[in-house]
Structure formats: C-alpha cells, structure tokens
Enzyme design. Structure first.
Site, PDB file in Angstrom:
ATOM      1  N   LYS A 103       0.832  -1.214   0.000  1.00 49.98           N
ATOM      2  CA  LYS A 103       0.000   0.000   0.000  1.00 49.98           C
ATOM      3  C   LYS A 103       0.862   1.259   0.000  1.00 49.98           C
ATOM      4  O   LYS A 103       0.627   2.203   0.762  1.00 49.98           O
ATOM      5  CB  LYS A 103      -0.973  -0.018   1.171  1.00 49.98           C
ATOM      6  CG  LYS A 103      -1.922  -1.226   1.134  1.00 49.98           C
ATOM      7  CD  LYS A 103      -2.875  -1.240   2.298  1.00 49.98           C
ATOM      8  CE  LYS A 103      -3.827  -2.420   2.198  1.00 49.98           C
ATOM      9  NZ  LYS A 103      -3.190  -3.736   2.363  1.00 49.98           N
ATOM     10  N   ARG A 104       1.853   1.290  -0.862  1.00 45.55           N
ATOM     11  CA  ARG A 104       2.769   2.418  -0.924  1.00 45.55           C
ATOM     12  C   ARG A 104       2.058   3.658  -1.480  1.00 45.55           C
ATOM     13  O   ARG A 104       1.134   3.560  -2.284  1.00 45.55           O
ATOM     14  CB  ARG A 104       3.991   2.060  -1.773  1.00 45.55           C
ATOM     15  CG  ARG A 104       4.884   1.008  -1.129  1.00 45.55           C
ATOM     16  CD  ARG A 104       5.242   1.406   0.286  1.00 45.55           C
ATOM     17  NE  ARG A 104       6.304   0.615   0.863  1.00 45.55           N
ATOM     18  CZ  ARG A 104       6.194  -0.096   1.975  1.00 45.55           C
ATOM     19  NH1 ARG A 104       5.046  -0.151   2.603  1.00 45.55           N
ATOM     20  NH2 ARG A 104       7.229  -0.755   2.474  1.00 45.55           N
TER      21      ARG A 104
END
Length: 313
Positions: free
Chosen positions: A108-109
């Site tokens: 979930k960058r």
C-alpha cells in the site's frame, strides 16, 4: 508473455483457480517444533525469527504451488521483525517465483515525486548500484498502492509497469469495517469517493491493457461489500480486481463472485489467515499446518468456481 495481467490470468486459467494465498506470518502461527529447529542454527532470537518465517512460508508454498497461482506477502508482517524479517520477505518472494507462482506485494505504498519513484523501483523496477549496475531490490510481479495523493503518486508506478511488465493494484474499496468513513462520502457530482477513485483507476489503466483485455493497473475491492463491488466492477470493465475479505473477514464465495466479469474472469481472491491457520479449522495438529493449508486452498478454489458457475447461468 510479459504483461502482468496476461501472465496472471493465464496462470489462473492453467490452474483453474482464481485465488492468491496471503502470507502474513506471526511467530505464534508457527509450530513450536519449527521454531525450536532454528535454535540449532542460530542463537540470535531476531535471526531465529527470520529463519522460522522462511521455513514456515516455504512449507506453505511447497504444499500449494501446484494449485494456487500467486502469493501475496504483506510487508508489515515482515517489517515488524526488522532486517531478519525483510530477509524472510525477500526469500519468500524468490522462493515463490522459483515454484512458478506470481508475487503480489501488499505494501500500500503512497507518495509523490522522487519518493514514489524510489518505491516503484524497489518493488517493480530496478535500482542503480555502484559502477552503473542495475538490479531489482525485490523480485515481485505487482504491488498494492494507495491513490490518495493523485496522479503524481501513481504515474511512477505505472511507468515501471510499462517498462518491466509489472502490475499494481490501487486501493478503491477496502474490506475493513470503517472503510466507509471516507470511501462512501458523497462528492458534489453525486459519486462516492470510491466511485470517483474507480473512475480514475479505469482512466489510469487505459494505456496498460494487455491481450486479455485487462489492464496491468488493477484495483483492490473488498468482498465484504458485495453490492458496491458489483457496481465498481461495472465502472472498471478492463480492471483486474484483487479481492480481500474472504474467509477470516467474513466474505463468502458468493460475495467474491460480484467482482468477476460475466465470464467469471478478471479478479483474484485473497485469503491469508484462513489458509495459514487452516489447521485450527480442520482440528489438525500444529505440525500439519501445511497439509491443512492445502486442504483449505482446495475448498476455497472449489467454492469460488461453483459460485462463478452459478453466476454464469
């Protein structure tokens, strides 16, 4: 075949199984005997933890690689164990790929500019090392990313997808109970936030559509909200959907089916705890965790295929 969506859908078709095994290890999931085995090799408790995770993940992969197309390691579970945990993450990615599985990194960058580019290189591209040598930091096929910062935070990842045949899954509607606090808010044009994000994902992915008709820029849409999933599927007809929420989070195979297209394609369903801890469900001893995982993976595959067959009728 170098296009991510094409490779993933081809693997799903080969195995007749639209699922991905989440690998989110905790030390209390690991059999005491497997933990004790590491005492023979390493005295440092941090390094023993990393070795135990490697052994645990390898056993799970060995037991499902012939029936499950992909794995999805969640980075936080490795980061919490420091450098040994990250070494276990790297080993897990490499080992899964050596067994023919695709690797979807759940990180979930989310960032912009050069920082987003650095994240993108780390997980999807290559990093420049001394003397101009370039190598991948990690061997992954796809990465989950957050769209909150807009196109500035997305384009660096799409570039690596174009250049290296990789994929992304962009958060659209997550499976957690409080997701609606933000994702269901209404905008002035009447759309909810998650609907607006879905429309944007459809736009971002338009230039990354492969031979299968699906884009390498996918979406994350939780199965715990099936009516929304059905509507979002219609808004993103060329988007590959990663579906969390099955099993431990309460979603059923019927719920997951709403994220697939009318032909039963275009999505992949994740299960983590329900596979990793299947020995509890099947009342098997800790030492049989990998065999239990395989049993549960087969049950999950069959339940999904039956639900998709009903949907096509």
């Amino acid at each position: 075949m170098n296009h991510f969506a094409d490779r993933l859908l081809d693997k799903i078709k080969q195995l007749d199984n639209p699922t991905v095994m989440g690998l989110d290890p905790m030390l209390d999931y690991i059999p005491p005997s497997l933990l004790a085995e590491q005492d023979k090799h390493e005295r440092d408790p941090k390094k023993r933890a990393g070795l135990a995770i490697i052994a645990y993940n390898r056993a799970l992969i060995d037991h499902v690689a012939d029936i499950v197309p992909a794995v999805k390691p969640q980075l936080a579970y490795y980061e919490q164990y420091g450098i040994p945990g990250l070494e276990a993450f790297r080993d897990t990615c490499d080992y899964a790929r050596s067994k023919g599985m695709l690797v979807i990194v759940d990180g979930k960058r989310n960032d912009i500019g050069t920082t987003a580019s650095a994240y993108a290189r780390a997980y999807l591209g290559e990093t420049v090392f001394p003397e101009g040598n370039t190598f991948p930091a990690y061997h992954a096929d796809a990465l989950t990313i957050n769209p909150y910062l807009g196109s500035d935070g997305i384009e660096p990842f799409l570039k690596e997808c174009r250049d290296h045949g990789k994929g992304v899954f962009i958060l659209v509607r997550t499976s957690n109970p409080s997701a609606g606090d933000l994702q269901d808010l209404r905008l002035e044009d009447g759309r909810t936030v998650c609907e607006a994000v879905a429309d944007q994902v459809d736009h971002w992915g338009a230039s990354l559509v492969g031979q299968t008709g699906y884009s390498a820029a996918g979406a994350v849409v939780g199965a715990t909200y099936p009516q929304q999933a059905k509507a979002l599927r219609q808004r993103m007809p060329k988007t590959l959907i990663l579906v969390p929420g099955y099993g431990a989070q309460g979603a059923t195979a019927e719920d997951c089916a709403d994220s697939f297209d009318k032909n039963g394609q275009g999505a992949i369903v994740n299960a983590s705890r329900s596979l990793m801890l299947a020995y509890k469900k099947h009342q098997m001893p800790h030492e049989s965790f990998a065999e239990a995982c395989r049993q549960e993976a087969i049950l999950m595959r069959d339940a999904l295929n039956e639900a998709l067959a009903r949907k096509r009728q």
